[in-house]
Design a protein around this motif. Structure first.
Motif, PDB file in Angstrom:
ATOM      1  N   GLN A 421       0.835  -1.200   0.000  1.00  0.00           N
ATOM      2  CA  GLN A 421       0.000   0.000   0.000  1.00  0.00           C
ATOM      3  C   GLN A 421       0.874   1.255   0.000  1.00  0.00           C
ATOM      4  O   GLN A 421       0.565   2.240  -0.679  1.00  0.00           O
ATOM      5  CB  GLN A 421      -0.927  -0.005   1.218  1.00  0.00           C
ATOM      6  N   THR A 422       1.957   1.191   0.772  1.00  0.00           N
ATOM      7  CA  THR A 422       2.887   2.327   0.787  1.00  0.00           C
ATOM      8  C   THR A 422       3.464   2.564  -0.604  1.00  0.00           C
ATOM      9  O   THR A 422       3.558   3.704  -1.068  1.00  0.00           O
ATOM     10  CB  THR A 422       4.019   2.062   1.793  1.00  0.00           C
ATOM     11  N   LYS A 424       2.103   1.758  -3.437  1.00  0.00           N
ATOM     12  CA  LYS A 424       1.017   2.284  -4.275  1.00  0.00           C
ATOM     13  C   LYS A 424       0.804   3.773  -4.021  1.00  0.00           C
ATOM     14  O   LYS A 424       0.655   4.570  -4.964  1.00  0.00           O
ATOM     15  CB  LYS A 424      -0.267   1.510  -3.986  1.00  0.00           C
ATOM     16  N   ASP A 425       0.806   4.175  -2.739  1.00  0.00           N
ATOM     17  CA  ASP A 425       0.632   5.596  -2.400  1.00  0.00           C
ATOM     18  C   ASP A 425       1.791   6.432  -2.929  1.00  0.00           C
ATOM     19  O   ASP A 425       1.594   7.538  -3.450  1.00  0.00           O
ATOM     20  CB  ASP A 425       0.522   5.755  -0.883  1.00  0.00           C
ATOM     21  N   GLU A 429       1.702   9.481  -5.567  1.00  0.00           N
ATOM     22  CA  GLU A 429       2.305  10.789  -5.244  1.00  0.00           C
ATOM     23  C   GLU A 429       3.346  11.168  -6.289  1.00  0.00           C
ATOM     24  O   GLU A 429       3.430  12.329  -6.707  1.00  0.00           O
ATOM     25  CB  GLU A 429       2.947  10.726  -3.860  1.00  0.00           C
TER      26      GLU A 429
END
Length: 710
Positions: A421-422, A424-425, A429
């Motif tokens: 998830q990190t 993906k974020d 960004e």
């Protein structure tokens, strides 16, 4: 001066074209109706070239082709003729009623070859047109420039966009200089300034005669000091003016850079965004590495003893019970054979009896032990395996870990999901930052800041230089005034110096007259231009100050800035706060007011003046311009004409329609009679059409734009 006729030969699209201009004092408007790519701008350029030469050509004159683009290899002769008449001149306080008519002919030859073209030296001939014919005149260039000074070229010859240069230039100094040059040239201020310089030079000559005369030594000494101070002032005053101008330019650059930085920062700091992007990419790289490490750890967990123990726990428990039972019976570990062999080696039985082979009992015991060893060897393989299993599987037989394999696996999966998830974020960004960078102009803000700092330093340095020059100029003028008084006093005391003193006094009186005249022209005449410009401008845009109009008034300042005011005397920026129609109206109002106040009778030739205008403003501009101009020549498209037909019927004495046959069949209804690329004319009025100029009113689907064939 008024234009009468123009003839163009081989000037780009204008291969063979002749037009006439209206000189009627009432119906003073000439309309040249022409669509885009039909020679409007080319004709405007050709007229200026005829009068001013190559300096009037746009861009770099050396690269501006004059001959038609489809000219073959060889020499092409370009000729532009312009007939004009001069207004009555004043002689001995009376008006000479006879108009003088002239013809200016500028000619040049361009040589075209396979690799390009080369222009020869243009020539200009001026003819005096009389009832008997044409008489060649000398000094044609000077005569033409006297009638239409080069400084006024952009006043009398302009287009809707270029007219905005009086208010839209990036530099305040440039705008101010353009306005000042136009006003000085048309109001005669430059002539007065030139006369001032001549009078000062004459006074300097008289002062020099004093120094070289046989006047008293004190008078000659004062004269020498005056001459030295004049030389110093002649050096200091231009330096001061240059320093002031440079300071103004540096201040403008400082302000402009500040605005550029503000605008760039409003859209995003590219360097800051780049730093953010690097940080995100570094974090994503670390997260990718962590995700890979967790995947490997998860793979190792699938091969771990924890998984094996927990998968085989039941079977291992059963096996452990059996092995422990065997161990309890002494079958594990299997030590029989090693113990018996050791007894044979030592020669002593486990019962402590001798095993000596020479002893009959010992020999018998040894034989029994060997038989036991052979009997044990048959079961040795199984016992060895069981023994190895017992001792080798001790780890599996120990109690299990506190955390189950399932918990370990679930923990790893949770950590992997969080890292995923990190990633993906961070990817989102990163994409957002890259999108912002794509929208931000490629501007080095740090460089702009450095340039701004340099501009500030330059402005301060030039300001200091101007202050030092001003201080020394004031001191020099004070010293000069004292030296002049001293010189004049000594000359008055001497009989032989009184004549020189009288000449000096006369020169000073004349100089004061010119100074007062220049001050009056700058204040009174400039004020008249400003007032009339305001009147014309407000009429053009229909601004009623009593009805709360946003634009209240316009003026020309003593520093030659064109200023516009809104409610409560709030200053509006002409190039930012006014719409396109108002900006064009403002510049046209300035040109018309300046021409009217100067009393100079000259043409106003304007290409596409009604662009960005509609409705009331468009009609008002035509009406007001025709009223204030002595000769108005407008290049108009059909869209510009729309809505002004009644005014054209009232003011237009001549209407000429130009057509580019290359527009057939996409834009023209009828096929041209010739394949030659050139502009042709017809005598259709603003609301008429014929087989030459009739146009299609709609663009056909899929029609590609025409390329210019100038």
């Amino acid at each position: 001066m008024k234009l009468l006729r123009a003839k163009f030969e081989n000037f780009r699209l204008l291969r063979d074209l002749e037009i006439e201009f209206s000189t009627d004092p009432v119906r003073n408007l000439t309309v040249i109706r022409a669509e885009n790519e039909t020679g409007k701008t080319t004709m405007l350029t050709a007229l200026q070239w005829a009068l001013y030469g190559d300096e009037a050509l746009p861009g770099d004159p050396k690269t501006y082709r004059l001959h038609p683009i489809d000219s073959g290899v060889g020499t092409v002769r370009t000729v532009v003729e312009v007939d004009f008449e001069t207004v009555p001149a004043l002689r001995s306080s009376r008006v000479v009623s006879t108009l003088k008519r002239y013809r200016v002919v500028r000619t040049v030859t361009e040589t075209v070859n396979a690799s390009g073209w080369r222009r020869g030296e243009p020539t200009l001939r001026l003819y005096d047109l009389t009832a008997k014919g044409s008489d060649p005149q000398e000094y044609g260039e000077n005569r033409v420039r006297t009638e239409l000074p080069p400084e006024l070229r952009e006043v009398f010859f302009t287009d809707g966009d270029r007219a905005l240069s009086f208010i839209d230039a990036d530099s305040v100094t440039v705008k101010r200089q353009r306005v000042e040059n136009a006003i000085k040239a048309l109001l005669g201020l430059s002539i007065v300034e030139s006369a001032q310089r001549h009078v000062k030079q004459a006074a300097a000559d008289v002062n020099k005669r004093v120094r070289e005369s046989d006047a008293s030594g004190r008078a000659r000494e004062a004269s020498a000091r005056i001459e030295a101070l004049d030389a110093e002032l002649a050096t200091l005053e231009p330096k001061q003016a240059e320093a002031i101008a440079n300071r103004a330019r540096s201040e403008e650059q400082y302000e402009r850079l500040g605005k550029q930085i503000e605008q760039a920062l409003a859209q995003g700091d590219r360097s800051e965004l780049a730093t953010q992007l690097k940080r995100v990419k570094d974090n994503r790289k670390r997260s990718d590495a962590l995700e890979l490490a967790l995947a490997r750890e998860q793979g190792e967990l699938l091969k771990s003893k924890v998984l094996a123990k927990q998968l085989l726990a039941d079977a291992v428990a059963v096996a452990t019970g059996k092995l422990e039972a065997l161990k309890a019976r002494g079958r594990i570990p299997n030590q029989t054979i090693p113990v018996l062999n050791e007894c044979l080696t030592q020669g002593v039985c486990i019962c402590n009896e001798t095993l000596d082979e020479t002893d009959p009992d010992g020999s018998r015991r040894r034989q029994h032990i060997n038989e036991m060893i052979e009997a044990s060897r048959a079961a040795d393989a199984i016992q060895k395996t069981i023994t190895e299993l017992y001792y080798g599987a001790r780890d599996l037989m120990q109690p299990g870990e506190a955390q189950s394999w399932r918990d370990l696996y679930a923990d790893l999966m949770d950590r992997r999901n969080k890292v995923a998830q990190t990633i993906k974020d961070l990817a989102a960004e990163e994409a957002q930052i890259e999108a912002k960078i794509a929208l931000v102009p490629d501007i080095d803000i740090q460089h702009l800041r450095e340039q701004k700092k340099i501009a500030r330093k330059h402005a301060d340095d030039y300001g200091d230089a101007a202050s030092r020059a001003a201080f020394r100029i004031e001191a020099a003028r004070s010293e000069r005034a004292a030296a002049v008084k001293e010189r004049d006093d000594y000359l008055k005391e001497e009989t032989k110096g009184q004549r020189l003193a009288a000449e000096l006094v006369a020169g000073q009186d004349v100089l004061r007259v010119f100074e007062r005249a220049l001050d009056r022209l700058k204040s009174d005449e400039l004020g008249r231009v400003s007032a009339l410009m305001n009147e014309i401008f407000l009429e053009m845009i229909g601004a009623d100050t009593e009805q709360g109009a946003i634009i209240r008034r316009a003026e020309i300042s003593q520093d030659f800035d064109i200023l516009v005011y809104g409610p409560d005397e709030r200053l509006l920026s002409p190039d930012r706060d006014l719409n396109g129609a108002s900006r064009r109206a403002l510049t046209l109002a300035f040109i018309l007011a300046l021409t009217k106040v100067s009393g100079v009778e000259a043409p106003n030739i304007i290409d596409t003046p009604l662009g960005m205008m509609s409705g009331y403003v468009k009609s008002s501009v035509v009406r007001v311009a025709a009223r204030y101009s002595s000769q108005l020549i407008l290049f108009l498209t059909r869209s510009e004409i729309a809505g002004t037909e009644a005014l054209l019927a009232e003011y237009a004495d001549k209407v000429i329609t130009l057509t580019n046959p290359a527009h057939y069949p996409r834009m023209l209804l009828h096929a041209p009679t010739s394949d030659v690329i050139q502009v042709v004319r017809c005598d259709c009025s603003y609301d008429e059409s014929c087989t030459v100029c009739a146009r299609k009113m709609e663009v056909e689907p899929g029609a590609a734009p025409l390329e210019e064939a100038a």
